[in-house]
Every structure is written in structure tokens, then in C-alpha cells.
Design an enzyme around this catalytic site. Structure first.
Site, PDB file in Angstrom:
ATOM      1  N   GLU A   1       2.171  17.026  15.079  1.00 11.96           N
ATOM      2  CA  GLU A   1       3.267  16.552  14.555  1.00 11.96           C
ATOM      3  C   GLU A   1       3.345  17.010  13.060  1.00 11.96           C
ATOM      4  O   GLU A   1       2.799  16.239  12.379  1.00 11.96           O
ATOM      5  CB  GLU A   1       3.326  15.115  14.671  1.00 11.96           C
ATOM      6  CG  GLU A   1       3.633  14.660  16.087  1.00 11.96           C
ATOM      7  CD  GLU A   1       4.912  15.126  17.045  1.00 11.96           C
ATOM      8  OE1 GLU A   1       6.040  15.478  16.224  1.00 11.96           O
ATOM      9  OE2 GLU A   1       4.924  14.975  18.117  1.00 11.96           O
TER      10      GLU A   1
ATOM     11  N   CYS B   1       8.915  13.070   7.655  1.00 16.21           N
ATOM     12  CA  CYS B   1       8.917  14.536   8.163  1.00 16.21           C
ATOM     13  C   CYS B   1      10.372  14.802   8.420  1.00 16.21           C
ATOM     14  O   CYS B   1      10.650  15.810   8.356  1.00 16.21           O
ATOM     15  CB  CYS B   1       8.069  14.464   9.379  1.00 16.21           C
ATOM     16  SG  CYS B   1       8.349  13.114  10.286  1.00 16.21           S
TER      17      CYS B   1
ATOM     18  N   GLU C   1      -6.158   8.761   3.479  1.00 16.78           N
ATOM     19  CA  GLU C   1      -7.339   8.107   2.392  1.00 16.78           C
ATOM     20  C   GLU C   1      -6.298   7.263   1.359  1.00 16.78           C
ATOM     21  O   GLU C   1      -6.751   5.873   1.183  1.00 16.78           O
ATOM     22  CB  GLU C   1      -7.699   9.069   1.488  1.00 16.78           C
ATOM     23  CG  GLU C   1      -8.955   8.641   0.859  1.00 16.78           C
ATOM     24  CD  GLU C   1      -9.374   9.672  -0.306  1.00 16.78           C
ATOM     25  OE1 GLU C   1      -8.907  10.606  -0.451  1.00 16.78           O
ATOM     26  OE2 GLU C   1     -10.366   9.241  -0.821  1.00 16.78           O
TER      27      GLU C   1
ATOM     28  N   LYS D   1       8.756  25.521  16.119  1.00 23.71           N
ATOM     29  CA  LYS D   1       8.479  26.469  15.086  1.00 23.71           C
ATOM     30  C   LYS D   1       7.178  25.824  14.457  1.00 23.71           C
ATOM     31  O   LYS D   1       6.222  25.269  15.032  1.00 23.71           O
ATOM     32  CB  LYS D   1       9.537  27.231  14.152  1.00 23.71           C
ATOM     33  CG  LYS D   1      10.495  27.599  15.017  1.00 23.71           C
ATOM     34  CD  LYS D   1      11.437  28.305  13.841  1.00 23.71           C
ATOM     35  CE  LYS D   1      12.471  27.701  13.131  1.00 23.71           C
ATOM     36  NZ  LYS D   1      13.647  28.578  12.468  1.00 23.71           N
TER      37      LYS D   1
ATOM     38  N   ASN E   1       0.853  -1.196  -0.065  1.00 26.71           N
ATOM     39  CA  ASN E   1       0.268   0.079   0.048  1.00 26.71           C
ATOM     40  C   ASN E   1       0.872   1.249  -0.011  1.00 26.71           C
ATOM     41  O   ASN E   1       0.258   2.398  -0.343  1.00 26.71           O
ATOM     42  CB  ASN E   1      -1.081  -0.012   1.244  1.00 26.71           C
ATOM     43  CG  ASN E   1      -1.907   1.028   1.045  1.00 26.71           C
ATOM     44  OD1 ASN E   1      -2.823   1.191   2.244  1.00 26.71           O
ATOM     45  ND2 ASN E   1      -2.113   1.622   0.111  1.00 26.71           N
TER      46      ASN E   1
ATOM     47  N   PRO F   1      -7.026   7.151   9.373  1.00 24.80           N
ATOM     48  CA  PRO F   1      -5.666   7.065   8.516  1.00 24.80           C
ATOM     49  C   PRO F   1      -5.879   8.071   7.297  1.00 24.80           C
ATOM     50  O   PRO F   1      -6.989   8.290   6.985  1.00 24.80           O
ATOM     51  CB  PRO F   1      -5.698   5.766   8.294  1.00 24.80           C
ATOM     52  CG  PRO F   1      -7.244   5.047   8.440  1.00 24.80           C
ATOM     53  CD  PRO F   1      -7.749   6.043   9.270  1.00 24.80           C
TER      54      PRO F   1
ATOM     55  N   THR G   1       1.839  20.941   7.694  1.00 19.18           N
ATOM     56  CA  THR G   1       1.600  22.185   8.292  1.00 19.18           C
ATOM     57  C   THR G   1       0.455  22.715   8.009  1.00 19.18           C
ATOM     58  O   THR G   1      -0.498  23.314   9.175  1.00 19.18           O
ATOM     59  CB  THR G   1       3.110  23.104   8.291  1.00 19.18           C
ATOM     60  OG1 THR G   1       3.893  22.388   8.964  1.00 19.18           O
ATOM     61  CG2 THR G   1       2.845  24.304   9.085  1.00 19.18           C
TER      62      THR G   1
HETATM   63  P1  NAP Z   1      -1.947  15.701   5.164  1.00 15.46           P
HETATM   64  O1  NAP Z   1      -2.257  16.213   3.870  1.00 15.46           O
HETATM   65  O2  NAP Z   1      -1.736  17.131   6.286  1.00 15.46           O
HETATM   66  O3  NAP Z   1      -2.942  14.866   5.838  1.00 15.46           O
HETATM   67  C1  NAP Z   1      -2.550  14.201   7.189  1.00 15.46           C
HETATM   68  C2  NAP Z   1      -4.011  13.597   7.757  1.00 15.46           C
HETATM   69  O4  NAP Z   1      -4.945  14.694   7.733  1.00 15.46           O
HETATM   70  C3  NAP Z   1      -4.463  12.702   6.608  1.00 15.46           C
HETATM   71  O5  NAP Z   1      -5.174  11.738   7.126  1.00 15.46           O
HETATM   72  C4  NAP Z   1      -5.562  13.581   5.935  1.00 15.46           C
HETATM   73  O6  NAP Z   1      -6.566  12.858   5.210  1.00 15.46           O
HETATM   74  C5  NAP Z   1      -5.881  14.392   6.885  1.00 15.46           C
HETATM   75  N1  NAP Z   1      -6.790  15.601   6.715  1.00 15.46           N
HETATM   76  C6  NAP Z   1      -6.639  16.321   5.713  1.00 15.46           C
HETATM   77  N2  NAP Z   1      -7.497  17.699   5.702  1.00 15.46           N
HETATM   78  C7  NAP Z   1      -8.028  17.488   6.939  1.00 15.46           C
HETATM   79  C8  NAP Z   1      -8.921  18.293   7.502  1.00 15.46           C
HETATM   80  N3  NAP Z   1      -9.294  19.487   6.810  1.00 15.46           N
HETATM   81  N4  NAP Z   1      -9.308  17.929   8.699  1.00 15.46           N
HETATM   82  C9  NAP Z   1      -8.854  16.761   9.451  1.00 15.46           C
HETATM   83  N5  NAP Z   1      -8.020  15.847   8.958  1.00 15.46           N
HETATM   84  C10 NAP Z   1      -7.670  16.154   7.721  1.00 15.46           C
HETATM   85  O7  NAP Z   1      -0.379  15.085   5.341  1.00 15.46           O
HETATM   86  P2  NAP Z   1      -0.107  14.132   4.226  1.00 15.46           P
HETATM   87  O8  NAP Z   1       0.268  14.523   3.014  1.00 15.46           O
HETATM   88  O9  NAP Z   1      -0.730  12.863   4.575  1.00 15.46           O
HETATM   89  O10 NAP Z   1       1.326  13.460   5.055  1.00 15.46           O
HETATM   90  C11 NAP Z   1       2.719  14.190   4.820  1.00 15.46           C
HETATM   91  C12 NAP Z   1       2.969  15.440   5.869  1.00 15.46           C
HETATM   92  O11 NAP Z   1       3.044  14.776   7.250  1.00 15.46           O
HETATM   93  C13 NAP Z   1       4.146  16.036   5.673  1.00 15.46           C
HETATM   94  O12 NAP Z   1       4.046  17.464   5.723  1.00 15.46           O
HETATM   95  C14 NAP Z   1       4.894  15.418   6.844  1.00 15.46           C
HETATM   96  O13 NAP Z   1       6.005  16.271   7.025  1.00 15.46           O
HETATM   97  C15 NAP Z   1       4.315  15.350   8.007  1.00 15.46           C
HETATM   98  N6  NAP Z   1       4.683  14.190   8.832  1.00 15.46           N
HETATM   99  C16 NAP Z   1       5.003  14.918  10.261  1.00 15.46           C
HETATM  100  C17 NAP Z   1       5.382  13.901  10.927  1.00 15.46           C
HETATM  101  C18 NAP Z   1       5.827  14.228  12.321  1.00 15.46           C
HETATM  102  O14 NAP Z   1       6.105  13.514  13.257  1.00 15.46           O
HETATM  103  N7  NAP Z   1       6.336  15.580  12.453  1.00 15.46           N
HETATM  104  C19 NAP Z   1       5.368  12.338  10.829  1.00 15.46           C
HETATM  105  C20 NAP Z   1       5.166  12.054   9.440  1.00 15.46           C
HETATM  106  C21 NAP Z   1       4.505  12.901   8.592  1.00 15.46           C
HETATM  107  P3  NAP Z   1      -6.461  12.591   3.523  1.00 15.46           P
HETATM  108  O15 NAP Z   1      -5.240  12.406   3.318  1.00 15.46           O
HETATM  109  O16 NAP Z   1      -7.253  11.132   3.838  1.00 15.46           O
HETATM  110  O17 NAP Z   1      -7.254  13.586   2.932  1.00 15.46           O
END
Ligand code: NAP
Length: 491
Positions: free
Chosen positions: A250, A284, A178, A455, A93, A176, A230
Site C-alpha cells: 500500500e 496517502c 520509528e 500503478k 505521538n 511500526p 513507493t
Molecule cells: P516509509 O519511509 O516508506 O516507511 C514505511 C515503513 O517502512 C516504516 O516503518 C519504515 O521504517 C519502514 N522501512 C524503511 N526502510 C525500510 C527497509 N529498507 N526495509 C523495510 N522497511 C523499511 O514511509 P513513511 O514515510 O513512514 O510513510 C509515508 C508514506 O506511506 C507515504 O508515501 C504514504 O503515501 C504511504 N502510505 C500509504 C498508504 C496506503 O494505504 N496506500 C497508507 C498510509 C501511508 P522507519 O520509518 O522506522 O525507518
């Protein structure tokens, strides 16, 4: 062929979701792994209500912490038992290599076990008395918490929220990403098999803008723990502010990885490549900005490029693969667009900068490991998170210049320092604005060591002895010891 079960876990019941279908892909082949029913806002409401009942049930709320720990140990054992199957599913996946997904599964088991152990040893404090009373500070569950996770490290991300949330005595609603819902559902099955009381864990796949949003806004949800980008984190924080609800975030990063003039070059090269290209840069904490002293820049970057060109790119199922496909074709296109932007910004693409050629790669979401230089530190490609196998290299003059460049970022998640000079390492480690600094190593994690960002990389910490405290409310108790009434007594 991976078997996808079309049921989701809502408030203790496995059933069809009422939301839009979710169609996870295998990014190595572009093929759909199946179609499962996503959750709807109504499913979120059902899960929140069932969660509130389960969390308030004396059978859970009154359970001593060391007995809650037993559920976590059982879940850890079952995860470990299923390591192979879970790793294969995760590779199918996410495209990650089997070595990476096996490590993530083991880390998830380790998380449940570590949190269980902290429950065995967590103490409540008798605070110093300053009057005719005894004072105690105790911690209580919040009730229902939401856990929203990204697609890049499924199972580890979910475990890092489910274990401390349950450990803290709560019910959890997990949403989780999508693109990668399958492993979270497996965790739901494992928790069910472990005998976790019904309703304490719901797994609600679907779109963030629907399911995630419904979790964040639901009045019964008393805390949200979010890992992701972010922009999404900021949006969630706005809603949390309206509800005056605590939130842990995070978030993203653009972490500097720094070579000092006396670095062990072999060690630095291997660590830098691992730091940016493992997981195809979808981490990240990826060390995505490389800083090298001007005096050794050409030679060091030249060698880095030579080695990067040799990295084996292929499916995560091939044991020789170092760099698997990206998680999804749409994400590969976003990474490619950033490299095009770097070219427009005046960057030189020293290697990679395109998808690999050949039939084996034709249907997958592949992108070659890419090294870019010639950019100004203010270029968008040096400042924005690309979240792919793309490293930007920048020369620096001296320590002052280095600190200025490294800290000129909205992010502050992690940093790597490569040096044999312990004093320089100490000085720099304290001057760089980052939640985690690795010295002569990179991307190492310990459950015992708090993790989180400075930050715009986040708010709050995960891991460590106090992990469960982020999922609890603190209460103070005063026990009067004086037999005489307080001075207000009349009559
Ligand atoms: P994302 O687009 O922000 O999505 C994260 C989660 O939030 C997904 O389950 C997403 O759902 C959900 N989401 C989207 N819009 C939302 C809303 N309006 N309300 C509530 N939930 C919502 O991030 P990503 O693209 O999946 O992951 C990559 C990012 O994660 C990168 O910026 C990375 O740096 C960060 N990250 C940070 C850490 C840390 O520990 N600091 C660890 C891992 C990843 P859908 O995807 O299903 O739409």
C-alpha cells in the site's frame, strides 16, 4: 506526561530490545516522550522462530476459524475500552487531533471485529468435478508474516495487517515506524491481555533499514504486508522477488480531486479541504491535486483560499484545532522544502507557505495549510507526493483535457469527483486510473470495501470479505471416487 514503557514484545516475551534506542517525540512541543529500546536483527530472528513455533502449534493451526475469531473480538473490545487512552497517546505521538485519533482507534476496533465476522462466514469451495473425483479448494496459513507500517495512521494501519494475518491463522511480526512506535506496543499489550497465545504477535520498533530489512529477509517470514512510501515498497518488492515471497504494497499517492461545472460548491469546498488538510495532509489518499474548470477557476480557488486561511492550526489536544502539527520537525522541513521548490518552479503561493508565527507554535512541527497554483502539471510539486497540507490547483478546459491531466501521474491511489451529474460522474470514475474513487464525498473508508492502489500506488488489496485470503495459501484437494484402479495398474 506520557509514560513510555521500555519493553518490546519479542516472540511472546516483553523484554528490552537489543537494537538502537527509539526516541518518539510529541510534535506539538518538540519534546521527547521517552526512550525505548529498539529491536535488533537478533530480536527479529527470535520473534520469527517463536512465531513459526506458535503458528505451527496445533492449538493455533488446528483452531477452527470461528474460534480464532473470538480472539479478534476480544482485542476489538479491549481497544474500544481503551479508546480515550489510546487516542491521547496517539495524539501525543503524531500530533493528530483527538477527533482524528479517536476515529483511528474506533476504526482499528472495527477492523478486528469485521475480520472476525469474515472468519465466521468464510467458506471453502467444493469445485465442479471433471472426473472420478471430488475437488476441494482450501486455504491455509502462510506461517509467519511481516507487517511494516508508516507513521501517518498508526493503530489503523497496524490493525489492518494484524487482524487479517491472525485471522488467516498466522503469526505476525509488526514493525511500526520509528517515529510512532507507541501505539503498536499498546496493541501488543492488548493482544496479550486478550489471551492471544504467546509468540503469535511480536512488536519490533526500530529503524526500517535494520528491523524492517531483517523481517523482509528472514527465511521464516513467508509474506510481507507493507504500507509506506513507493521507494521503500519497491525495495521490499526486490527482496521479496529474491525469496519468491508474496508481498502486499500500500504505497504513496498524488490523488486528483475534481470539480465539475455543476458541482454543489459548498459540498465541494468542504470535501476538498477535508481531503487535503485533515491529518495535516499526511494521508496517502490526500486529495492533493485540485482540478477546476477554467470557467469557474478564479472564483472557486479564491473562495477555497479564503476558507483555508481561516482553518484553526494548533495542537491536537485543542478541540478547536483543525490542522495539527506535522509528525516530526524533519518531516515539516521536507514539506517546507517542497513549497520552496514550487516557488522555484514558478508556482504562486496563494496562502500558507510557511510555519505559523507566535510562541505557541515555536517548538512544534507546524506548517500552515497551503494552496499553490500557476504550476504546470509536469512540475515536480504537481507530480511528487508532498505528504503535507499542500494543495496544488490546476485549471482544465474540458473532460478530455481533465482526464489527460488527472491520469498523468505515476500514482493511482484515489480520486474525488464533485458533481450533480450522475452520468458524468460514472464516466469519469471509470476513466480515472485510481483504486478508489469518491463521488461527492472524500476519505471515507469501509472495512467491507477493498482498498489499494493502481500503478505505483501499490499491489494487492486490503479490506473486504476476502481480506484474510491475502494471508493464506490456497490448496487443492482431489478425492478419488472410482473404485476401479487408474489405467496404469499392472499385475
Ligand atoms: P516509509 O519511509 O516508506 O516507511 C514505511 C515503513 O517502512 C516504516 O516503518 C519504515 O521504517 C519502514 N522501512 C524503511 N526502510 C525500510 C527497509 N529498507 N526495509 C523495510 N522497511 C523499511 O514511509 P513513511 O514515510 O513512514 O510513510 C509515508 C508514506 O506511506 C507515504 O508515501 C504514504 O503515501 C504511504 N502510505 C500509504 C498508504 C496506503 O494505504 N496506500 C497508507 C498510509 C501511508 P522507519 O520509518 O522506522 O525507518
Amino acid at each position: 506526561m506520557t509514560q513510555v514503557n521500555d519493553q518490546i514484545l519479542v516472540g511472546g516475551e516483553w523484554r528490552q530490545g537489543r537494537g538502537a534506542p527509539v526516541r518518539p517525540l510529541d510534535p506539538a512541543t518538540g519534546r521527547e516522550l521517552g526512550c525505548l529500546s529498539g529491536a535488533s536483527a537478533e530480536d527479529v530472528a527470535d520473534a520469527a522462530e517463536a512465531g513459526a513455533r506458535a503458528a505451527a502449534d496445533p492449538a493455533w493451526r488446528g483452531l477452527p476459524p470461528h474460534e480464532r475469531a473470538r480472539y479478534l473480538y476480544r482485542i476489538a473490545d479491549l481497544i474500544e475500552r481503551d479508546t480515550d487512552r489510546l487516542s491521547a497517546l496517539q495524539t501525543a505521538n503524531t500530533g493528530k487531533t483527538r477527533a482524528e485519533t479517536t476515529a483511528l482507534v474506533k476504526s482499528a476496533a472495527g477492523t478486528f471485529r469485521y475480520v472476525g465476522a469474515t472468519l465466521e462466514t468464510a467458506e471453502e469451495a467444493l469445485t465442479p468435478s471433471r472426473g472420478a473425483y471430488l475437488t476441494m479448494s482450501v486455504h491455509e496459513p502462510i506461517g509467519v508474516v511481516g507487517a511494516i507500517t508508516p507513521w501517518n495512521s498508526p493503530i489503523a494501519s497496524e490493525a489492518q495487517k494484524i487482524a487479517p494475518a491472525l485471522g488467516g491463522g498466522n503469526a505476525v511480526l509488526v514493525k511500526p515506524a520509528e517515529w510512532t512506535p507507541l501505539i503498536a506496543l499498546e496493541l501488543g499489550r492488548i493482544a496479550t491481555e486478550a489471551g492471544l497465545p504467546a509468540g503469535l504477535l511480536s512488536v519490533l520498533p526500530g529503524k526500517g533499514s535494520v528491523v524492517g530489512d531483517a523481517i523482509v529477509r528472514h527465511p521464516l517470514v513467508g509474506k510481507v504486508s507493507f504500507t509506506g512510501g513507493t521507494a521503500t515498497g519497491r525495495n521490499i518488492a526486490h527482496h521479496a522477488a529474491d525469496k519468491l515471497m508474496p508481498v502486499s504494497l500500500e504505497l504513496g499517492g498524488k490523488s486528483p480531486t475534481i470539480v465539475l461545472p455543476d458541482a454543489d460548491v459548498e459540498q465541494a469546498l468542504a470535501g476538498i479541504m477535508f481531503g487535503i488538510f485533515s491529518s495535516s495532509g499526511q494521508a496517502c489518499i490526500a486529495g492533493s491535486r485540485l482540478f477546476v474548470p477554467e470557467s469557474m477557476y478564479q472564483e472557486f480557488v479564491g473562495e477555497l483560499v479564503r476558507r483555508t486561511e481561516k482553518l484553526a492550526v494548533g495542537p491536537g489536544t485543542d478541540p478547536t484545532t483543525r490542522v495539527g502539527p506535522l509528525v516530526h520537525p524533519k518531516h515539516r522541513d521536507s514539506v517546507a522544502a517542497y513549497v520552496d521548490l514550487a516557488r522555484e518552479e514558478g508556482g504562486r503561493v496563494l496562502c500558507g507557505g510557511r510555519a505559523p508565527e507566535g510562541e505557541a507554535y515555536a517548538e512544534g512541527a507546524y506548517y500552515l495549510p497551503t494552496v499553490i497554483d500557476g504550476l504546470d502539471n509536469t512540475a515536480r510539486t504537481c507530480q511528487e507526493e508532498i505528504f503535507g497540507p499542500v494543495l496544488v490547483c490546476l485549471p482544465y478546459r474540458d473532460e478530455e483535457h481533465l482526464v489527460e491531466l488527472a491520469n498523468a501521474s505515476v500514482y493511482g491511489l484515489a480520486c474525488g469527483i464533485w458533481t450533480r451529474d450522475a452520468r458524468a460522474a460514472w464516466r469519469l470514475a471509470r476513466r480515472i486510473e485510481a483504486g478508489t474513487v469518491w463521488i461527492n464525498t472524500y476519505k471515507q473508508f469501509s472495512s467491507a470495501t477493498p482498498f489499494g492502489g493502481f500503478k505505483e500506488s501499490g499491489l494487492g488489496r486490503e479490506k473486504g470479505r476476502d481480506w484474510i485470503r491475502a494471508y493464506q495459501r490456497q490448496k487443492s484437494l482431489y478425492w478419488g471416487t472410482d473404485e476401479a484402479p487408474l489405467p496404469w495398474a499392472v499385475g
